[in-house]
Design an enzyme around this catalytic site. Structure first.
Site: not given
Length: 321
Positions: A35, A37, A143
């Site tokens: 996600r 850089a 979850y």
């Protein structure tokens, strides 16, 4: 020619260890779906940027990926502050997973390894009656439900496309860099804190990070892993009392455990509204890994005590840094 393996969640607790293991294999070219850089990855890992309006950003070097190891997930949190936790779990753990699997098929992927949770089976077991891969799922909570739904969706994609799906259900994973409740236990023990957990006779299965990563590595190539649901653990169940004693030894700080009866602890937990913490410490949750052993010829390569020593050493080194 090297096979391409794409790992998601490569900056997370499990994903980092998977990358470190796989990049050491000369026969693999390892990619990490990131996600950020500026994500720090092991030397030799090729970053694949995430696009927010499609699965992969344009120009990503993912054509010809053979296997996807999907470690990224929204994990269980004790005090979730989002307005609709189930919707958020479904967005990340179900929708993102299935989108990724469909994209993997389009890119020619042969196998998809999904890191799931033993919570799909349920929250607790009776001593001597461990969970198996053949049990009817009884997920409890947002979850666990999201992981169960993701598993079902992946099986549908497998039937429709021929993608080989491997589902690995894990109990609590510990190892260097572990956080949450396990790190709290190490903090309590390192501080010499007396703990009222000396009389517990429950049984819990755990899995060392090194053992989980070894199984994932095995599942990259093993033909018998295709379209299987595999349970994993260290192969040795312990009471919470025993775990604390052995972890204390690994830390060099013998555990100070008070033999408080379990029903007293349960009463205190109810009064303080800490039932969830009480369940994780005092209830049993056992996992039967015999089918995983038989199918793959696999056994956990790292003993519990060695894994606890590695975990404790890492904790002590981080605390001193």
């Amino acid at each position: 020619m090297s096979k391409k393996v794409l790992v998601t969640g490569g900056t997370g607790f499990i994903g980092r260890a998977v990358l470190a293991r796989l990049v050491a294999r000369a026969d693999l070219r390892v990619l990490a779906w990131t996600r950020r850089a500026d994500a720090v990855l092991p030397v030799g890992v090729v970053p694949v940027p995430l696009s927010y309006n499609r699965t992969f950003a344009a120009g990503s070097p993912i054509l010809g990926v053979d296997t996807v190891v999907h470690c990224a997930a929204r994990v269980h949190v004790m005090n979730d502050e989002v307005p609709d936790p189930l919707a958020e779990f479904r967005r990340v753990n179900v929708e993102m997973t299935l989108d990724l699997a469909r994209s993997a098929v389009e890119l020619g992927a042969r196998r998809f390894i999904f890191i799931s949770s033993i919570k799909v089976n349920g929250e607790t077991t009776q001593p001597g009656y461990p969970f198996t891969a053949f049990d009817t799922p009884q997920p409890c909570g947002a979850y666990a439900l999201s992981k169960h739904e993701a598993e079902a969706g992946l099986r549908e994609i497998a039937e429709q496309t021929g993608l080989e799906v491997v589902i690995i259900r894990t109990p609590l994973v510990y190892g260097p860099g572990v956080g949450a409740n396990f790190r709290s236990m190490m903090r309590w023990l390192a501080a010499g804190m007396p703990l009222p957990l000396g009389a517990l006779d429950n049984r819990r299965s755990l899995v060392a990070l090194d053992n989980l990563v070894d199984l994932i590595d095995t599942c990259l190539d093993h033909p018998a892993a295709a379209n299987q649901t595999l349970l994993v653990s260290d192969g040795e169940d312990m009471s919470t009392s025993e775990l604390l004693r052995r972890l204390g030894m690994a830390l060099g700080r013998p555990a100070r455990l008070l033999p408080v009866p379990g029903h007293w602890i349960g009463l205190a937990a109810r009064l303080l509204r800490r039932e969830a913490i009480h369940a994780r410490l005092c209830d049993s949750l056992q996992v039967d890994i015999e089918r995983t052993r038989e199918l793959l010829g696999w056994s956990p390569p790292v003993s519990v005590d060695d894994a606890l020593r590695r975990t404790a050493l890492d904790y002590l080194q981080r605390r001193q840094a």
